[in-house]
Enzyme design. Structure first.
Site, PDB file in Angstrom:
ATOM      1  N   GLU A  19      10.419 -33.003  15.478  1.00  0.00           N
ATOM      2  CA  GLU A  19       9.522 -32.563  14.397  1.00  0.00           C
ATOM      3  C   GLU A  19       8.310 -31.840  14.949  1.00  0.00           C
ATOM      4  O   GLU A  19       7.716 -32.283  15.934  1.00  0.00           O
ATOM      5  CB  GLU A  19       9.086 -33.792  13.596  1.00  0.00           C
ATOM      6  CG  GLU A  19       8.888 -33.510  12.131  1.00  0.00           C
ATOM      7  CD  GLU A  19      10.181 -33.117  11.443  1.00  0.00           C
ATOM      8  OE1 GLU A  19      10.456 -31.906  11.311  1.00  0.00           O
ATOM      9  OE2 GLU A  19      10.939 -34.026  11.038  1.00  0.00           O
ATOM     10  N   ILE A  21       8.188 -29.138  16.526  1.00  0.00           N
ATOM     11  CA  ILE A  21       8.335 -28.496  17.838  1.00  0.00           C
ATOM     12  C   ILE A  21       9.124 -27.188  17.741  1.00  0.00           C
ATOM     13  O   ILE A  21       9.274 -26.488  18.731  1.00  0.00           O
ATOM     14  CB  ILE A  21       8.950 -29.425  18.913  1.00  0.00           C
ATOM     15  CG1 ILE A  21      10.316 -29.952  18.483  1.00  0.00           C
ATOM     16  CG2 ILE A  21       8.020 -30.573  19.246  1.00  0.00           C
ATOM     17  CD1 ILE A  21      11.037 -30.712  19.593  1.00  0.00           C
ATOM     18  N   SER A 113      12.307 -24.459  -0.439  1.00  0.00           N
ATOM     19  CA  SER A 113      11.953 -23.040  -0.343  1.00  0.00           C
ATOM     20  C   SER A 113      12.919 -22.293   0.574  1.00  0.00           C
ATOM     21  O   SER A 113      13.363 -21.186   0.249  1.00  0.00           O
ATOM     22  CB  SER A 113      10.506 -22.861   0.122  1.00  0.00           C
ATOM     23  OG  SER A 113      10.296 -23.447   1.378  1.00  0.00           O
ATOM     24  N   ASP A 157      14.085 -24.679   9.359  1.00  0.00           N
ATOM     25  CA  ASP A 157      14.552 -24.901   7.982  1.00  0.00           C
ATOM     26  C   ASP A 157      15.538 -23.830   7.547  1.00  0.00           C
ATOM     27  O   ASP A 157      16.603 -24.124   6.991  1.00  0.00           O
ATOM     28  CB  ASP A 157      13.369 -24.901   7.013  1.00  0.00           C
ATOM     29  CG  ASP A 157      12.336 -25.951   7.357  1.00  0.00           C
ATOM     30  OD1 ASP A 157      12.626 -26.802   8.224  1.00  0.00           O
ATOM     31  OD2 ASP A 157      11.248 -25.920   6.762  1.00  0.00           O
TER      32      ASP A 157
HETATM   33  C1  GLA Z   1       8.273 -27.340   8.112  1.00  0.00           C
HETATM   34  C2  GLA Z   1       8.496 -25.954   8.739  1.00  0.00           C
HETATM   35  C3  GLA Z   1       9.452 -26.035   9.936  1.00  0.00           C
HETATM   36  C4  GLA Z   1       9.041 -27.143  10.910  1.00  0.00           C
HETATM   37  C5  GLA Z   1       8.758 -28.445  10.169  1.00  0.00           C
HETATM   38  C6  GLA Z   1       8.204 -29.503  11.086  1.00  0.00           C
HETATM   39  O1  GLA Z   1       9.443 -27.802   7.510  1.00  0.00           O
HETATM   40  O2  GLA Z   1       9.013 -25.048   7.795  1.00  0.00           O
HETATM   41  O3  GLA Z   1       9.524 -24.792  10.568  1.00  0.00           O
HETATM   42  O4  GLA Z   1       7.946 -26.749  11.670  1.00  0.00           O
HETATM   43  O5  GLA Z   1       7.849 -28.262   9.089  1.00  0.00           O
HETATM   44  O6  GLA Z   1       9.136 -29.862  12.050  1.00  0.00           O
END
Ligand code: GLA
Length: 371
Positions: A19, A21, A113, A157
């Site tokens: 998370e 990173i 999103s 994501d």
């Molecule tokens: C959000 C961001 C991702 C990632 C997470 C944390 O979901 O969109 O790119 O940085 O937070 O791991």
């Protein structure tokens, strides 16, 4: 939906571990969910994109020549941003009607999103008869999130939403975009997703601030070390050079270094079928997000504590951008109902919020069906 030409989907996601990173060039372990955004699409012979939703009464029309002007829409802004980035990359956008059906809960940390942006681009490309390059679609969707929605996010994501595979976690190297798939075999355990129901908003939260902190830390460390991203810093290099950083930045970097190492160990644990070890790694990931990266908060901490306090649960942590949203817990499969009941009650007592649980499976990323 008969009159529509295609049904195109992209997934919400969880992140098993790794998370905060992705934007430091780290390796992360997300998985796509059967909670997803579905776009039904057909050409309409105009120069407009007409948007409708299965769950909203709103109707929105986007002028294909003015896609940059819809940033402030309550609904339709993600679709406009995604279409704009696709157009800017040189793709033709065909006038169309889109019916959107999103089963990823909004603002839950499960990447609604990304699911909307990725499925919108995949639908536009499908309608234009283009072959789908899922990685390219993920990159353009990420650009929409950054430049249109204003969240300076990493690639995790959108990549998971586009490229996920049923029953597999992904081991995504966010530096090279190399991705391996590993079967998610958890023995007698299952992953339970719980939403703390505290509204969160990545733009208003401290997400962008964390990015700036890590960028600053990298600049300082680069005066001593030849590294191109923070995830390249080894635990022993951190031990030697960590003291050049101011206290706050040192804590942030400690999270990046230890979380990267936990991903390495989680891969070994999954391959060895060592679910206990994976559970311990989830717990230490949460502690690091809470104490060093400071992206949890009262409600997520209470939800994780309620879960961790039960003998049927061997690990629990907050996932996603933080400050609210969802947790994942590793729970004995035959105790899931008792787990949910206990967690719900303990969390309600501690915070006054009613946790929500989702029945969902690890699923494919982009799918396309001709109707
Ligand atoms: C959000 C961001 C991702 C990632 C997470 C944390 O979901 O969109 O790119 O940085 O937070 O791991």
């Amino acid at each position: 939906m008969k009159e529509y030409k295609y049904k195109v989907t992209a997934a919400g996601r969880i992140n098993v571990i790794g998370e905060h990173i992705d934007y430091c060039g780290g390796r992360v372990m997300p998985a796509a969910l059967s909670l997803k955004n579905t776009v039904y699409i057909r050409p309409n012979g105009t120069n407009q994109i007409n948007l409708e939703w299965t769950t909203l009464s709103d109707k929105v029309t986007l002028d294909i020549g003015k896609l940059e002007s819809y940033k402030d829409l309550k609904y339709g802004n993600y679709q406009a941003g995604a279409a704009l980035m696709w157009q800017r990359a040189g793709h033709k956008i065909i006038g169309c009607d889109m019916l959107q059906d999103c089963t990823v809960p909004f603002g839950s940390g499960l990447s609604s999103s990304a699911a909307i942006e990725v499925s919108t681009i995949a639908a536009l490309a499908t309608l234009a008869g283009e072959p789908l390059n899922k990685v390219d679609i993920a990159l353009k969707a990420q650009q929409a999130e950054r430049e249109y929605a204003g969240v300076n996010c990493g690639i995790m994501d959108q990549y998971a939403s586009a490229c996920g595979k049923k029953d597999s976690v992904m081991l995504l190297d966010c530096n090279t975009l190399e991705c391996k798939y590993l079967p998610l075999k958890l023995g007698d355990y299952s992953l339970v997703i719980a939403n703390c129901k505290k509204p969160h908003n990545l733009v208003e939260s401290k997400y962008n601030e964390r990015r700036e902190e890590t960028d600053e830390a990298l600049r300082i460390l680069q005066q001593k070390l030849n590294i191109s991203c923070l995830a390249q810093l080894s635990p022993s290099q951190f031990k030697t050079y960590g003291s050049v950083l101011p206290h706050l930045l040192k804590k942030r970097v400690e999270h990046i270094v230890t979380e990267s190492d936990r991903v390495r160990l989680a891969e070994l644990a999954l391959k060895a079928g060592n679910t206990d070890m994976l559970g311990k790694l989830l717990n230490s990931s949460h502690a690091s997000l809470r104490d060093n990266y400071e992206v949890t908060g009262r409600e997520p901490d209470a939800l994780v504590e309620a879960a961790q306090g039960q003998s049927c649960c061997i690990g629990s942590r907050l996932i996603g951008g933080g400050f609210g949203g969802c947790t994942i817990s590793l729970v004995k499969t035959d105790s899931i109902e008792e787990f949910k009941e206990f967690t719900y009650n303990a969390y309600l007592k501690a915070t006054g919020y009613k946790a929500e649980f989702y029945d969902t499976e690890i699923s494919d990323g982009i799918t396309v069906e001709k109707l």
